[in-house]
Design a protein around this motif. Structure first.
Motif, PDB file in Angstrom:
ATOM      1  N   LEU A  72       0.828  -1.195   0.000  1.00  0.00           N
ATOM      2  CA  LEU A  72       0.000   0.000   0.000  1.00  0.00           C
ATOM      3  C   LEU A  72       0.864   1.248   0.000  1.00  0.00           C
ATOM      4  O   LEU A  72       1.840   1.337   0.736  1.00  0.00           O
ATOM      5  CB  LEU A  72      -0.912   0.014   1.227  1.00  0.00           C
ATOM      6  CG  LEU A  72      -1.904  -1.149   1.337  1.00  0.00           C
ATOM      7  CD1 LEU A  72      -2.716  -1.021   2.622  1.00  0.00           C
ATOM      8  CD2 LEU A  72      -2.815  -1.205   0.130  1.00  0.00           C
ATOM      9  N   ASP A  73       0.473   2.211  -0.835  1.00  0.00           N
ATOM     10  CA  ASP A  73       1.173   3.489  -0.812  1.00  0.00           C
ATOM     11  C   ASP A  73       0.586   4.363   0.293  1.00  0.00           C
ATOM     12  O   ASP A  73      -0.299   3.937   1.045  1.00  0.00           O
ATOM     13  CB  ASP A  73       1.124   4.174  -2.184  1.00  0.00           C
ATOM     14  CG  ASP A  73      -0.285   4.539  -2.629  1.00  0.00           C
ATOM     15  OD1 ASP A  73      -1.207   4.573  -1.775  1.00  0.00           O
ATOM     16  OD2 ASP A  73      -0.457   4.813  -3.831  1.00  0.00           O
ATOM     17  N   LYS A  74       1.044   5.591   0.407  1.00  0.00           N
ATOM     18  CA  LYS A  74       0.596   6.455   1.500  1.00  0.00           C
ATOM     19  C   LYS A  74      -0.887   6.796   1.425  1.00  0.00           C
ATOM     20  O   LYS A  74      -1.481   7.196   2.416  1.00  0.00           O
ATOM     21  CB  LYS A  74       1.438   7.725   1.545  1.00  0.00           C
ATOM     22  CG  LYS A  74       1.321   8.592   0.318  1.00  0.00           C
ATOM     23  CD  LYS A  74       2.240   9.788   0.421  1.00  0.00           C
ATOM     24  CE  LYS A  74       2.146  10.602  -0.863  1.00  0.00           C
ATOM     25  NZ  LYS A  74       3.072  11.720  -0.829  1.00  0.00           N
ATOM     26  N   ASN A  75      -1.511   6.584   0.253  1.00  0.00           N
ATOM     27  CA  ASN A  75      -2.944   6.834   0.099  1.00  0.00           C
ATOM     28  C   ASN A  75      -3.787   5.577   0.295  1.00  0.00           C
ATOM     29  O   ASN A  75      -4.992   5.607   0.114  1.00  0.00           O
ATOM     30  CB  ASN A  75      -3.223   7.435  -1.280  1.00  0.00           C
ATOM     31  CG  ASN A  75      -2.532   8.762  -1.476  1.00  0.00           C
ATOM     32  OD1 ASN A  75      -2.486   9.582  -0.563  1.00  0.00           O
ATOM     33  ND2 ASN A  75      -1.965   8.971  -2.650  1.00  0.00           N
ATOM     34  N   GLY A  76      -3.140   4.460   0.624  1.00  0.00           N
ATOM     35  CA  GLY A  76      -3.861   3.215   0.843  1.00  0.00           C
ATOM     36  C   GLY A  76      -4.160   2.432  -0.416  1.00  0.00           C
ATOM     37  O   GLY A  76      -4.952   1.498  -0.401  1.00  0.00           O
ATOM     38  N   ASN A  77      -3.525   2.783  -1.512  1.00  0.00           N
ATOM     39  CA  ASN A  77      -3.736   2.094  -2.787  1.00  0.00           C
ATOM     40  C   ASN A  77      -2.629   1.079  -3.038  1.00  0.00           C
ATOM     41  O   ASN A  77      -1.476   1.313  -2.674  1.00  0.00           O
ATOM     42  CB  ASN A  77      -3.754   3.108  -3.936  1.00  0.00           C
ATOM     43  CG  ASN A  77      -4.853   4.125  -3.780  1.00  0.00           C
ATOM     44  OD1 ASN A  77      -5.990   3.782  -3.501  1.00  0.00           O
ATOM     45  ND2 ASN A  77      -4.514   5.385  -3.960  1.00  0.00           N
ATOM     46  N   TYR A  79       0.077  -0.810  -5.328  1.00  0.00           N
ATOM     47  CA  TYR A  79       0.909  -0.346  -6.423  1.00  0.00           C
ATOM     48  C   TYR A  79       1.903  -1.416  -6.824  1.00  0.00           C
ATOM     49  O   TYR A  79       2.139  -2.361  -6.095  1.00  0.00           O
ATOM     50  CB  TYR A  79       1.643   0.946  -6.043  1.00  0.00           C
ATOM     51  CG  TYR A  79       2.761   0.745  -5.043  1.00  0.00           C
ATOM     52  CD1 TYR A  79       4.071   0.542  -5.470  1.00  0.00           C
ATOM     53  CD2 TYR A  79       2.513   0.758  -3.678  1.00  0.00           C
ATOM     54  CE1 TYR A  79       5.102   0.361  -4.560  1.00  0.00           C
ATOM     55  CE2 TYR A  79       3.542   0.576  -2.765  1.00  0.00           C
ATOM     56  CZ  TYR A  79       4.828   0.384  -3.214  1.00  0.00           C
ATOM     57  OH  TYR A  79       5.847   0.193  -2.324  1.00  0.00           O
TER      58      TYR A  79
END
Length: 128
Positions: A72-77, A79
């Motif tokens: 998860l990236d910092k936005n919760g997505n 990648y």
């Protein structure tokens, strides 16, 4: 067996392999690097990305991703992270049959995945 368990098996085998060669092994403290370990062969420090694969294609050949997925990236997505191949000298790959391969990154870079086939036998580690 979890993905973490599989990764630990491959990492342990890589440490065993490089140690058996008389090399000093250096471990990363976290997952921020593009490599999992480095080894010092007395002349140069070289970096290694360690992979475990149990995935096979219909041909029966093992297949693995070079990219890192599912984090998860910092936005919760989720990648996909393509490694910086300049920072990795080798891929150490362990299969579910516990066969190990040491593949120079220069032979596989700029791809998102790799298939171990008859041409890969040159990279197979026959013994420690």
């Amino acid at each position: 067996m979890t993905s973490k368990d599989k990764g630990n098996i491959a990492l342990g085998r890589a440490i065993q392999y490089f140690t058996s060669k008389g090399y000093s092994v250096l471990l990363s403290l976290n997952d921020a690097q593009d490599y999992d370990l480095a080894f010092d062969d007395g002349n140069k420090i070289q970096t290694v990305q360690v992979k475990y694969t149990s995935q096979t294609l219909t041909s029966g050949n093992y297949h693995f991703k070079l990219i890192v997925c599912g984090h998860l990236d910092k936005n919760g997505n989720n990648y996909e992270k393509v490694p910086d191949y300049i920072k990795i000298d080798y891929y150490f790959v362990t299969t579910s049959q516990l066969d190990d391969y040491l593949i120079p990154t220069q032979d596989i870079c700029n791809k998102k995945s790799y298939t171990l086939n008859n041409g890969s036998i040159q990279y197979k580690i026959m013994s420690y």
